[in-house]
Design a protein around this motif. Structure first.
Motif, short mmCIF file in Angstrom:
data_model
loop_
_atom_site.label_atom_id
_atom_site.label_comp_id
_atom_site.label_asym_id
_atom_site.label_seq_id
_atom_site.Cartn_x
_atom_site.Cartn_y
_atom_site.Cartn_z
N TYR A 112 0.84 -1.21 0.00
CA TYR A 112 0.00 0.00 0.00
C TYR A 112 0.87 1.25 0.00
N ILE A 113 1.84 1.29 0.88
CA ILE A 113 2.73 2.46 0.96
C ILE A 113 3.51 2.63 -0.33
N PHE A 114 3.99 1.52 -0.89
CA PHE A 114 4.79 1.60 -2.12
C PHE A 114 3.96 2.12 -3.30
N ILE A 115 2.73 1.65 -3.43
CA ILE A 115 1.89 2.04 -4.57
C ILE A 115 1.53 3.52 -4.50
N PHE A 116 1.10 3.98 -3.34
CA PHE A 116 0.65 5.37 -3.23
C PHE A 116 1.81 6.36 -3.16
N ARG A 117 2.97 5.91 -2.74
CA ARG A 117 4.15 6.79 -2.80
C ARG A 117 4.82 6.73 -4.15
N GLY A 118 4.61 5.64 -4.87
CA GLY A 118 5.29 5.47 -6.14
C GLY A 118 4.56 6.03 -7.34
N TYR B 148 2.42 8.39 2.76
CA TYR B 148 3.62 9.18 3.06
C TYR B 148 3.83 9.31 4.57
N SER B 149 2.75 9.56 5.30
CA SER B 149 2.86 9.73 6.74
C SER B 149 3.26 8.41 7.41
N ALA B 150 2.74 7.29 6.89
CA ALA B 150 3.08 5.99 7.45
C ALA B 150 4.57 5.71 7.31
N GLU B 151 5.16 6.09 6.19
CA GLU B 151 6.60 5.88 6.00
C GLU B 151 7.39 6.74 6.97
N ILE B 152 6.91 7.95 7.24
CA ILE B 152 7.57 8.83 8.21
C ILE B 152 7.53 8.21 9.60
N PHE B 153 6.35 7.77 10.01
CA PHE B 153 6.20 7.21 11.35
C PHE B 153 6.90 5.86 11.47
N TYR B 154 6.94 5.11 10.38
CA TYR B 154 7.67 3.84 10.42
C TYR B 154 9.16 4.08 10.65
N GLY B 155 9.72 5.06 9.93
CA GLY B 155 11.12 5.39 10.14
C GLY B 155 11.39 5.86 11.55
#
Length: 276
Positions: A79-85, A138-145
């Motif tokens: 999900y994160i990859f598709i919407f960020r990509g 995008y926010s999920a990738e920030i919080f994951y990091g």
């Protein structure tokens, strides 16, 4: 018509209140400021709704991506990859196409009942949904990091005190994740509000000329044959909005870092880059 009359006639024009007809000739600077400011109400609506709902979903996605269970982790990663990509502009078209072509106004659930979906084709629903899906990734990738950079010592101390499971997350990992990811999340919030200008230039139509700030700027540029006035006005409104966001998110950042010594606190400041 005086400037005050213009304010009364057009300041809620984007919501369907006030004067129905847009000005065609003798468009003054006041007309342009008021109409574009009226359109900003839609930008605020899209941004606030997507940001508030996306924050909750993004935290859940970040936790899912950090999970050891691949059946939970892999869907979150894709999900994160598709919407960020993929570009946001294309996402608007795809969501609108899916709503109008695949759903076709209603969904039949096993022949038991029908769920109406025609309302999703309206910009206030479908475009807000698209922005929600995009900013969540995008926010999920920030919080994951941020979640992955929680100090090991904090987690070991929690284990030593017997703090595990849900208590460890909400008392140790959650506040630390927010504190570490908040500056980057502030940038995402600013970018999200800027992205709202794409709504009425994508597949979602403006009903009865009720559009956002850029929609009215484009209309005024066509009528006055001078794009060098309405578009800078849009930029002016968004600069003011950006300053407000920096101020609000800066206060939250201070709250998150209130326990740290003053020399370790990271402040969110406006620092224009004059030379690159």
């Amino acid at each position: 018509m005086t400037c005050w009359d213009t304010v009364q006639a057009y300041w809620l024009r984007s919501l369907g209140f006030g004067e129905n007809a847009l000005p065609l000739t003798n468009i003054s600077l006041c007309d342009q400021f008021v109409l574009i400011g009226s359109g900003m109400l839609w930008n605020l609506y899209f941004g606030l709704l997507a940001l508030s709902l996306g924050f909750v979903f993004a935290v859940g996605l970040a936790m899912a991506k950090a999970s050891r269970n691949k059946w939970i982790r892999k869907p979150a990663e894709w999900y994160i990859f598709i919407f960020r990509g993929s570009p946001l502009f294309i996402q608007f078209f795809l969501v609108y196409f899916f709503i109008t072509t695949v759903l076709r106004g209603s969904v039949d659930v096993f022949g038991l009942f029908t769920i109406p979906t025609a309302w999703l084709a309206n910009a206030w629903a479908g475009a807000a949904l698209t922005l929600f899906l995009n900013t969540s990734a995008y926010s999920a990738e920030i919080f994951y990091g941020a979640l992955m950079t929680v100090p090991k010592g904090d987690l070991e101390a929690a284990d030593a005190y017997g703090i595990t499971g849900r208590d460890r997350f909400f008392r140790i990992e959650w506040p630390t994740m927010l504190r570490l990811g908040w500056p980057a999340y502030t940038n995402e919030a600013i970018f999200l509000f800027h992205a709202t200008t794409l709504v009425f230039f994508s597949g979602f139509p403006a009903f009865q000329q009720r559009g956002d700030a850029l929609y009215y700027a484009n209309y005024l540029a066509d009528k006055t044959f001078n794009p060098f006035v309405p578009y800078p006005i849009v930029a002016f409104y968004f600069i003011i909005l950006t300053l407000v966001l920096i101020g609000i998110f800066g206060l939250v950042n201070q709250r998150l870092n209130r326990h740290l010594p003053s020399h370790q606190k990271k402040r969110i400041r406006l620092r224009p880059q004059l030379i690159r």
